[in-house]
Write a protein that holds these residues in place. Structure first.
Motif, PDB file in Angstrom:
ATOM      1  N   SER A   1    -107.000 -43.967 -55.838  1.00 40.10           N
ATOM      2  CA  SER A   1    -106.618 -43.162 -54.685  1.00 40.10           C
ATOM      3  C   SER A   1    -106.235 -41.784 -55.197  1.00 40.10           C
ATOM      4  CB  SER A   1    -105.437 -43.806 -53.944  1.00 40.10           C
ATOM      5  OG  SER A   1    -105.036 -42.992 -52.857  1.00 40.10           O
ATOM      6  N   LEU A   2    -107.054 -40.797 -54.883  1.00 39.45           N
ATOM      7  CA  LEU A   2    -106.873 -39.453 -55.433  1.00 39.45           C
ATOM      8  C   LEU A   2    -106.166 -38.550 -54.431  1.00 39.45           C
ATOM      9  CD1 LEU A   2    -110.370 -38.899 -57.074  1.00 39.45           C
ATOM     10  CD2 LEU A   2    -108.382 -40.128 -57.978  1.00 39.45           C
ATOM     11  N   ILE A   3    -105.298 -37.691 -54.945  1.00 35.11           N
ATOM     12  CA  ILE A   3    -104.555 -36.742 -54.123  1.00 35.11           C
ATOM     13  C   ILE A   3    -105.121 -35.351 -54.342  1.00 35.11           C
ATOM     14  CG2 ILE A   3    -102.291 -35.784 -53.597  1.00 35.11           C
ATOM     15  CD1 ILE A   3    -102.671 -38.746 -52.883  1.00 35.11           C
ATOM     16  N   LYS A   4    -105.292 -34.614 -53.264  1.00 32.57           N
ATOM     17  CA  LYS A   4    -105.838 -33.261 -53.356  1.00 32.57           C
ATOM     18  C   LYS A   4    -104.795 -32.281 -53.874  1.00 32.57           C
ATOM     19  CE  LYS A   4    -108.548 -29.906 -50.700  1.00 32.57           C
ATOM     20  NZ  LYS A   4    -109.117 -29.561 -49.375  1.00 32.57           N
ATOM     21  N   SER A   5    -105.250 -31.328 -54.660  1.00 33.41           N
ATOM     22  CA  SER A   5    -104.378 -30.263 -55.147  1.00 33.41           C
ATOM     23  C   SER A   5    -103.707 -29.549 -53.981  1.00 33.41           C
ATOM     24  CB  SER A   5    -105.204 -29.262 -55.954  1.00 33.41           C
ATOM     25  OG  SER A   5    -104.495 -28.060 -56.123  1.00 33.41           O
ATOM     26  N   ARG A   6    -102.416 -29.209 -54.186  1.00 37.10           N
ATOM     27  CA  ARG A   6    -101.655 -28.510 -53.145  1.00 37.10           C
ATOM     28  C   ARG A   6    -101.402 -27.059 -53.555  1.00 37.10           C
ATOM     29  NH1 ARG A   6     -99.464 -32.518 -49.784  1.00 37.10           N
ATOM     30  NH2 ARG A   6     -98.971 -30.774 -48.416  1.00 37.10           N
ATOM     31  N   ALA A   7    -102.380 -26.459 -54.207  1.00 32.95           N
ATOM     32  CA  ALA A   7    -102.193 -25.100 -54.737  1.00 32.95           C
ATOM     33  C   ALA A   7    -101.996 -24.065 -53.640  1.00 32.95           C
ATOM     34  CB  ALA A   7    -103.386 -24.710 -55.607  1.00 32.95           C
ATOM     35  N   GLU A   8    -102.445 -24.361 -52.435  1.00 27.86           N
ATOM     36  CA  GLU A   8    -102.309 -23.389 -51.351  1.00 27.86           C
ATOM     37  C   GLU A   8    -100.945 -23.473 -50.670  1.00 27.86           C
ATOM     38  OE1 GLU A   8    -105.613 -23.836 -48.752  1.00 27.86           O
ATOM     39  OE2 GLU A   8    -107.094 -23.239 -50.255  1.00 27.86           O
TER      40      GLU A   8
ATOM     41  N   HIS B   1    -110.235 -20.661 -59.125  1.00 25.86           N
ATOM     42  CA  HIS B   1    -109.731 -21.722 -58.251  1.00 25.86           C
ATOM     43  C   HIS B   1    -109.339 -21.211 -56.871  1.00 25.86           C
ATOM     44  CE1 HIS B   1    -109.281 -23.874 -62.182  1.00 25.86           C
ATOM     45  NE2 HIS B   1    -109.744 -24.843 -61.440  1.00 25.86           N
ATOM     46  N   ARG B   2    -109.172 -19.896 -56.723  1.00 29.58           N
ATOM     47  CA  ARG B   2    -108.893 -19.345 -55.398  1.00 29.58           C
ATOM     48  C   ARG B   2    -110.146 -19.250 -54.539  1.00 29.58           C
ATOM     49  NH1 ARG B   2    -105.358 -15.790 -58.306  1.00 29.58           N
ATOM     50  NH2 ARG B   2    -106.873 -14.097 -58.195  1.00 29.58           N
ATOM     51  N   THR B   3    -111.316 -19.486 -55.115  1.00 30.08           N
ATOM     52  CA  THR B   3    -112.554 -19.500 -54.350  1.00 30.08           C
ATOM     53  C   THR B   3    -112.795 -20.895 -53.769  1.00 30.08           C
ATOM     54  OG1 THR B   3    -114.055 -20.185 -56.138  1.00 30.08           O
ATOM     55  CG2 THR B   3    -113.463 -17.844 -56.028  1.00 30.08           C
ATOM     56  N   HIS B   4    -113.938 -21.091 -53.115  1.00 30.80           N
ATOM     57  CA  HIS B   4    -114.277 -22.409 -52.564  1.00 30.80           C
ATOM     58  C   HIS B   4    -114.790 -23.352 -53.642  1.00 30.80           C
ATOM     59  CE1 HIS B   4    -118.202 -20.459 -52.818  1.00 30.80           C
ATOM     60  NE2 HIS B   4    -118.756 -21.642 -52.741  1.00 30.80           N
TER      61      HIS B   4
ATOM     62  N   ASN C   1    -108.059 -25.598 -66.437  1.00 33.60           N
ATOM     63  CA  ASN C   1    -108.932 -26.276 -65.474  1.00 33.60           C
ATOM     64  C   ASN C   1    -108.104 -26.926 -64.369  1.00 33.60           C
ATOM     65  OD1 ASN C   1    -107.788 -28.303 -67.005  1.00 33.60           O
ATOM     66  ND2 ASN C   1    -109.711 -29.065 -67.841  1.00 33.60           N
ATOM     67  N   VAL C   2    -106.875 -26.464 -64.210  1.00 30.82           N
ATOM     68  CA  VAL C   2    -105.963 -26.983 -63.196  1.00 30.82           C
ATOM     69  C   VAL C   2    -105.927 -26.036 -62.005  1.00 30.82           C
ATOM     70  CG1 VAL C   2    -103.592 -27.691 -62.711  1.00 30.82           C
ATOM     71  CG2 VAL C   2    -104.560 -28.056 -64.995  1.00 30.82           C
ATOM     72  N   ASP C   3    -106.090 -26.573 -60.811  1.00 27.70           N
ATOM     73  CA  ASP C   3    -106.023 -25.752 -59.602  1.00 27.70           C
ATOM     74  C   ASP C   3    -104.587 -25.338 -59.308  1.00 27.70           C
ATOM     75  OD1 ASP C   3    -106.751 -24.492 -57.233  1.00 27.70           O
ATOM     76  OD2 ASP C   3    -106.734 -26.333 -56.064  1.00 27.70           O
ATOM     77  N   ASP C   4    -103.670 -26.298 -59.290  1.00 32.38           N
ATOM     78  CA  ASP C   4    -102.265 -26.028 -58.977  1.00 32.38           C
ATOM     79  C   ASP C   4    -101.472 -25.938 -60.286  1.00 32.38           C
ATOM     80  OD1 ASP C   4     -99.691 -25.888 -58.022  1.00 32.38           O
ATOM     81  OD2 ASP C   4     -99.858 -27.605 -56.677  1.00 32.38           O
ATOM     82  N   VAL C   5    -101.485 -24.758 -60.889  1.00 28.36           N
ATOM     83  CA  VAL C   5    -100.860 -24.566 -62.198  1.00 28.36           C
ATOM     84  C   VAL C   5     -99.354 -24.777 -62.131  1.00 28.36           C
ATOM     85  CG1 VAL C   5    -100.402 -22.872 -64.006  1.00 28.36           C
ATOM     86  CG2 VAL C   5    -102.675 -23.033 -63.006  1.00 28.36           C
ATOM     87  N   GLU C   6     -98.727 -24.272 -61.085  1.00 31.02           N
ATOM     88  CA  GLU C   6     -97.274 -24.384 -60.989  1.00 31.02           C
ATOM     89  C   GLU C   6     -96.816 -25.847 -60.986  1.00 31.02           C
ATOM     90  OE1 GLU C   6     -94.021 -23.541 -57.572  1.00 31.02           O
ATOM     91  OE2 GLU C   6     -95.199 -21.785 -58.160  1.00 31.02           O
ATOM     92  N   SER C   7     -97.508 -26.695 -60.209  1.00 34.46           N
ATOM     93  CA  SER C   7     -97.144 -28.112 -60.153  1.00 34.46           C
ATOM     94  C   SER C   7     -97.407 -28.798 -61.487  1.00 34.46           C
ATOM     95  CB  SER C   7     -97.918 -28.815 -59.034  1.00 34.46           C
ATOM     96  OG  SER C   7     -97.541 -28.307 -57.773  1.00 34.46           O
TER      97      SER C   7
END
Length: 371
Positions: free
Chosen positions: A118-125, A170-173, A302-308
């Motif tokens: 069960s995969l969780i989507k990045s919450r970078a936004e 990662h800010r792109t689509h 290669n991480v979308d949500d770097v802060e997390s």
């Protein structure tokens, strides 16, 4: 389904599954990477038939990553390396979007091994949860903090808003860096060769880093984040193009403990077939006249949500690596004038006509906020 999805696997292989999916308008395309302790990584391409929330992908070819190598190999090669292990050739894969933030993945290989996740989507936004340093609220306090630090221990990054750390790529689509490395980089090298005096040799890691850095500094989305050894250069970038209609009244300067991070974590120079990482890249300044005056270096991830991701590592190690300083945005005129007396202007940081004109604009129109 577009986005970066991460989760733990269950079944015959226990590990960490990362799925990066790009939106291709009428379908999704990307890469799945499975990492298990003590086992080679598994890689497969994902290409859906359409945009339906449930997809069945049959006979998906599997490739392998020997531990510690950022390159894939065929089943035949991995079987030669590990002759006592049975490696499947293909897998039937099911993807099902349970919600906008949860993706269920199941698979069965041609040798009968199976698993699910069960995969969780990045919450970078999402808004940043990083609380700023409460003791640094004024420009004077920030200057005192900056000059009191051990040179080279910390690196700095200025942003006009308190957005989460996230690369331009990662800010792109797009999220699939396997495709970025395989397709974008060779094409960019081919097209930019006529514009550079140096012919970049992409078989050499140090030149790959330099080429990424060149692309980054000229506006092409890359998996790099720009940093500087100078807290004052970071302040310049925080205030440089502060929009009049910004949603908050603060600018943000990130402070990252480079020395501790490099000591605690292995630094990788690959983003395509590597596990999630955030690495320092002090690239060669080939064809890049901006790097030296900006006291610049980069991070590669290669991480979308770097802060997390950094917060996860901080909890794991019981340390703090990433700090934030929020300063009042209405100090822009005062700060930019003082920085100019320090010799930090667009003209010094961006050699060439554009930088000179921006510096002149700053001198003669400094009372105005950037549009």
């Amino acid at each position: 389904m577009q986005g970066q999805w991460v989760g733990a696997t269950e079944g015959d292989t226990i590990g960490n599954l990362i799925v990066d999916l790009d939106d291709e308008h009428n379908h999704f395309r990307g890469t799945a990477r499975l990492f298990a302790t003590g086992e080679p990584g598994i890689v497969c391409e994902i290409k859906t038939a359409d945009r339906s929330p449930k997809q069945q992908l049959d006979f998906v070819p599997l490739l392998w990553m020997p531990e510690g190598q950022p390159q894939i190999v065929t089943r035949e090669v991995i079987s030669d390396l590990l002759p006592d292990v049975s490696f499947p050739r293909t897998a039937d894969v099911t993807l099902e979007l349970i919600s906008k933030n949860e993706l269920a993945v199941k698979w069965v290989s041609d040798v009968g091994t199976a698993g699910h996740a069960s995969l969780i989507k990045s919450r970078a936004e999402d808004p940043s949860k990083l609380e700023p340093i409460s003791e640094i609220l004024t420009w004077k306090e920030f200057k005192d903090f900056g000059v009191s630090q051990e040179p080279g221990k910390f690196i700095f990054r200025g942003q006009p808003e308190a957005f989460k750390l996230r690369t331009a790529f990662h800010r792109t689509h797009r999220k699939d860096l396997v495709r970025f490395v395989a397709e974008d980089i060779p094409l960019a090298r081919k097209l930019l060769t006529s514009q550079t005096k140096h012919l970049f040799d992409l078989s050499k890691p140090e030149q790959v880093g330099a080429f990424y850095n060149l692309l980054q500094h000229h506006g092409y989305p890359t998996p790099l984040l720009d940093w500087t050894y100078s807290p004052f250069v970071a302040a310049f970038f925080a205030y440089r193009r502060r929009p009049r209609d910004a949603p908050s009244d603060k600018v943000r300067i990130f402070v990252f403990d480079k020395a501790a991070w490099e000591s605690d974590f292995r630094q990788l120079q690959a983003v395509n077939f590597a596990e999630h990482h955030f690495s320092i890249l002090d690239a060669l300044a080939i064809e890049n006249q901006r790097a030296t005056p900006q006291q610049a270096l980069s991070t590669l991830t290669n991480v979308d949500d770097v802060e997390s991701y950094i917060a996860f590592r901080e909890k794991e190690r019981g340390k703090t690596y990433l700090y934030a300083v929020d300063l009042p945005a209405d100090l822009r005129r005062e700060v930019m004038v003082e920085l100019s007396f320090m010799g930090i202007t667009a003209g010094t940081l961006f050699p060439g006509l554009d930088g000179a004109c921006e510096a002149l604009k700053g001198r003669l129109f400094h009372q105005q906020l950037a549009k």
